[in-house]
Design a protein around this motif. Structure first.
Motif, mmCIF file in Angstrom:
data_model
loop_
_atom_site.group_PDB
_atom_site.id
_atom_site.type_symbol
_atom_site.label_atom_id
_atom_site.label_comp_id
_atom_site.label_asym_id
_atom_site.label_seq_id
_atom_site.Cartn_x
_atom_site.Cartn_y
_atom_site.Cartn_z
ATOM 1 N N ALA A 174 86.790 0.906 7.860
ATOM 2 C CA ALA A 174 86.859 1.915 8.924
ATOM 3 C C ALA A 174 87.111 1.274 10.287
ATOM 4 N N LEU A 175 86.400 0.206 10.574
ATOM 5 C CA LEU A 175 86.555 -0.457 11.868
ATOM 6 C C LEU A 175 87.925 -1.112 12.005
ATOM 7 N N VAL A 201 77.636 -6.076 12.360
ATOM 8 C CA VAL A 201 78.654 -5.030 12.259
ATOM 9 C C VAL A 201 78.046 -3.635 12.435
ATOM 10 N N LYS A 202 76.810 -3.465 11.991
ATOM 11 C CA LYS A 202 76.168 -2.144 12.007
ATOM 12 C C LYS A 202 76.169 -1.500 13.403
ATOM 13 N N PRO A 203 75.785 -2.217 14.469
ATOM 14 C CA PRO A 203 75.826 -1.579 15.800
ATOM 15 C C PRO A 203 77.237 -1.170 16.210
ATOM 16 N N ASP A 204 78.222 -1.947 15.779
ATOM 17 C CA ASP A 204 79.617 -1.655 16.116
ATOM 18 C C ASP A 204 80.031 -0.302 15.542
ATOM 19 N N ARG A 208 80.858 3.246 17.537
ATOM 20 C CA ARG A 208 82.168 3.900 17.440
ATOM 21 C C ARG A 208 82.010 5.362 17.014
ATOM 22 N N ILE A 209 81.034 5.604 16.133
ATOM 23 C CA ILE A 209 80.765 6.978 15.708
ATOM 24 C C ILE A 209 80.158 7.777 16.864
ATOM 25 N N ILE A 214 85.425 7.106 15.895
ATOM 26 C CA ILE A 214 85.485 7.325 14.448
ATOM 27 C C ILE A 214 84.628 8.548 14.135
ATOM 28 N N LYS A 215 85.218 9.522 13.480
ATOM 29 C CA LYS A 215 84.479 10.718 13.092
ATOM 30 C C LYS A 215 83.700 10.439 11.818
#
Length: 322
Positions: A174-175, A201-204, A208-209, A214-215
C-alpha cells in the motif's frame, strides 16, 4: 531411478533447507536437496524492495557472517548471502525439480520428483509456506486483475488499487504503490492495522490513513470483484469502489496435503504437524520437519531467526542412528 540410498534427502532450498545441507556436510552425511524453483525461491518471490524485520546476524546460518550495509537487510542482501553459502560450500542442490511424493517402503523412503526418483533413509521437509495463498473465496477472485502476490509498485502507478489485508506485505504494498502515484484503498477485516507490522512502518501507514492519502475500510470484507468495481461489506453497509487491480495479500499457508500424503498427523485446530521438539522427527520415523512448516496455520511463529536451530537438532539425531 537412482540406485544409491542417500542418508538424507532435503525437500526445499530455502534458508533452513540450506542450513540442513550445511549440517549434512559437516557430519559427512550423504544428502541431496531438491527445490521446485529457484534457490531460496520464497525470498526470490518477495517484493523487490522488501526489508527484513531482523538484523543480519539473526539471519545467519551456521555462524557464517552475513554482512549487510543496511541496518535491516533487504531482499537482495539475503539472496546474495544464501547464494554464497551454497556456492562457497558446494552444496548438493537440484533446482527446478519439484518433489511429487515421499513414500516410506519398509525402512527406506522413495522420493519421486518430476524427473527422477531417489532413495533415502531419512527425509527433511523444509518447504516453508509461501506457495499457497489463503483465498478470499468470493466471486471474481480469478479475474486477471487479481493477484495474491506483490512484486513492485510501478505497474500500479496512476491506477485504482485495492489492497486486502493489514499485515507487513499488505502495508508495504500500500505504501509503495501510493508513493508511486497509485490511488490505494485498503480493506481490513479487523479494527486496525496488524500488531505485527514492522515497528518503523506501522506509524507511516497509520499516518497516511489518518491524513486521507490512503483510504482504509476497517471491519470490512470484500464480497465480490468485478471488471471495473469491487463490492465490499462494511459496518455501515455495502460500498462499491471503482477499481483497476486487486492485491489480495491475506497470507499464505503450508502445503498440508503434501504432509498428509506422507503420513504426517496434523492437529485439528491449527494444522500443526506432530513432531518431537528435541529431534524434529515427525510421527513417521525418519521423516523430519524444519522451519516454518512446523507451525501449521500459525505461520508467524517460526521464521529464519528462531528455526535455524532445527538443522542441528535434526542432524544430531540422524547421526546417532547412522
Amino acid at each position: 531411478m537412482s540406485a544409491t540410498i542417500l542418508d538424507v534427502v532435503i525437500v526445499g532450498a530455502g534458508p533452513i533447507g540450506i542450513a540442513c545441507a550445511l549440517e549434512c556436510e559437516k557430519n559427512n552425511v550423504s544428502y541431496l536437496v531438491l527445490e521446485k524453483g529457484a534457490l531460496t525461491n520464497s525470498l526470490f518471490n518477495y517484493p523487490l524492495n522488501m526489508s527484513f524485520f531482523s538484523t543480519s546476524e539473526k539471519l545467519e546460518i551456521d555462524e557464517i557472517p552475513f554482512i549487510s550495509s543496511n541496518a535491516k537487510p533487504n531482499r537482495n542482501d539475503a539472496l546474495e548471502y544464501y547464494r554464497r553459502l551454497v556456492t562457497s560450500n558446494k552444496l548438493k542442490i537440484n533446482l527446478y525439480e519439484k518433489v511429487l511424493s515421499v513414500k516410506k517402503i519398509e525402512s527406506v523412503f522413495l522420493i519421486a520428483s518430476e524427473s527422477e526418483s531417489y532413495h533415502a533413509t531419512n527425509v527433511i521437509i523444509a518447504t516453508g509456506f509461501y506457495d499457497i495463498p489463503k483465498l478470499l473465496n468470493i466471486p471474481g477472485e480469478n479475474l486477471p486483475k487479481v493477484s495474491h502476490y506483490y512484486k513492485e509498485a510501478h505497474p500500479y502507478s496512476l491506477q485504482n488499487i485495492i489492497v486486502v489485508g493489514a499485515s507487513n506485505s499488505a502495508v508495504d504494498a500500500a505504501l509503495e504503490i501510493w508513493r508511486k502515484g497509485g490511488k490505494v484503498t485498503m480493506i481490513v477485516r479487523g479494527a486496525s492495522i496488524g500488531e505485527r507490522v514492522k515497528y518503523w512502518v506501522k506509524p507511516d501507514i497509520e499516518n497516511r490513513i489518518k491524513e486521507g492519502s490512503i483510504k482504509a475500510y476497517f471491519n470490512a470484507e470484500v464480497s465480490k470483484i468485478e471488471e471495473s468495481e469491487v463490492v465490499i461489506q462494511t459496518p455501515e453497509g455495502e460500498v462499491i469502489i471503482n477499481n483497476d487491480y486487486v492485491l489480495a495479500l491475506t497470507g499464505y499457508r503450508p502445503n498440508f496435503e503434501f504432509l498428509i500424503a506422507m503420513g504426517i498427523k496434523l492437529s485439528k485446530e491449527n494444522m500443526i504437524p506432530e513432531y518431537n521438539n528435541v529431534t524434529m522427527e515427525s510421527n513417521v520415523k525418519g521423516l523430519y520437519l524444519a522451519g516454518v512448516i512446523c507451525g501449521g496455520t500459525e505461520t508467524h511463529k517460526w521464521f529464519i531467526e528462531n528455526s535455524r536451530i532445527h538443522a542441528r537438532k535434526i542432524l544430531n539425531d540422524i547421526v546417532l542412528k547412522l
